[in-house]
Write a protein that holds these residues in place. Structure first.
Motif, PDB file in Angstrom:
ATOM      1  N   ASP A 181       1.220  -1.043   0.372  1.00  0.00           N
ATOM      2  CA  ASP A 181      -0.231  -0.360   0.298  1.00  0.00           C
ATOM      3  C   ASP A 181       0.678   0.930  -0.200  1.00  0.00           C
ATOM      4  O   ASP A 181       0.492   2.387  -0.520  1.00  0.00           O
ATOM      5  N   THR A 191      -4.518  -5.720  -3.120  1.00  0.00           N
ATOM      6  CA  THR A 191      -3.952  -4.780  -3.433  1.00  0.00           C
ATOM      7  C   THR A 191      -3.249  -4.449  -5.129  1.00  0.00           C
ATOM      8  O   THR A 191      -3.372  -3.197  -4.979  1.00  0.00           O
ATOM      9  N   ASP A 201      -6.320  -2.015  -5.196  1.00  0.00           N
ATOM     10  CA  ASP A 201      -6.204  -0.637  -4.523  1.00  0.00           C
ATOM     11  C   ASP A 201      -5.414   0.253  -5.377  1.00  0.00           C
ATOM     12  O   ASP A 201      -5.614   1.351  -5.494  1.00  0.00           O
TER      13      ASP A 201
END
Length: 224
Positions: A101, A155, A158
């Motif tokens: 992230d 991930t 995202d």
């Protein structure tokens, strides 16, 4: 001076690790699209030839940088005295989620393959911890790869969402807009989606990831 001696001097002047570390920093600052070898050579105060001594092209360097992000996160993990395998597995996954992230550009490039030894080590760690649980051995491969792919998939998604945010638009605004579109759908056709639309606009990606991990761990216990 021979060509071999010249190459030797260039190789000694700049290590591969220094190149990769600089690439990670620049990718964090500019994203993959904005990252160029021109920026890299300026940051390193060297010529392109010295960089190309260590890496063939941008694609290879991004993979190396991604693998370094994973390796650094794994190296930062500390033993949890007395913790069971499930607890350590949860910690491992959340640590990796936070690392990917933070380095948002890296997630789409994570694959378990020979070109990414730290990604392979991550899969090894996940599999080894699953092997410590009561899950039957015949299910270890499926469970480990499914959990690895869950981490990578979430991930990467995202990261993809982050790339679609226009300058000046916050994450909350983007989610609010999408939530409004969900809520405007026909509730007869989309009863679930319209019912949870408000939660889309007010959720944490990390908490959502944790929910998936906890559901997976519940499944491990149920099938042990």
């Amino acid at each position: 001076m021979s060509q071999t001696r010249g190459r030797g001097r260039r190789a000694d002047a700049l290590s591969k690790d220094v190149v990769v570390r600089a690439a990670v920093d620049l990718l964090d600052e500019h994203g993959e699209r904005g990252f160029t070898f021109k920026l890299l050579t300026e940051r390193l105060q060297t010529g392109a030839g010295a960089v190309y001594w260590h890496v063939a092209n941008k694609d290879e360097l991004v993979l190396l940088a991604t693998d370094k992000v994973i390796g650094d996160a794994l190296a930062a993990l500390r033993p949890e005295p007395g913790a069971d395998a499930e607890t350590r597995l949860r910690t491992l996954l959340l640590t990796m989620y936070d690392a990917l992230d933070q380095h948002f550009w890296a997630a789409p490039h994570v694959v378990a393959g020979s070109a990414m030894p730290n990604a392979m080590l991550l899969l090894e760690r996940v599999g080894s911890l699953i092997a410590e649980t009561a899950l039957p051995a015949r299910r270890h491969f499926a469970a480990a790869t499914a959990l690895f792919l869950y981490l990578v998939g979430v991930t990467a998604q995202d990261s993809a969402h982050a790339k679609t945010v226009e300058p000046g638009v916050s994450r909350d605004e983007l989610l609010g807009q999408e939530a409004a579109r969900w809520a405007a759908l026909d509730p007869a056709t989309f009863p679930f989606v319209t019912r949870v639309a408000a939660e889309l606009g007010d959720h944490s990606d990390r908490d959502q990831f944790i929910t998936g991990v906890d559901l997976f761990l519940d499944g491990l216990r149920a099938h042990g």
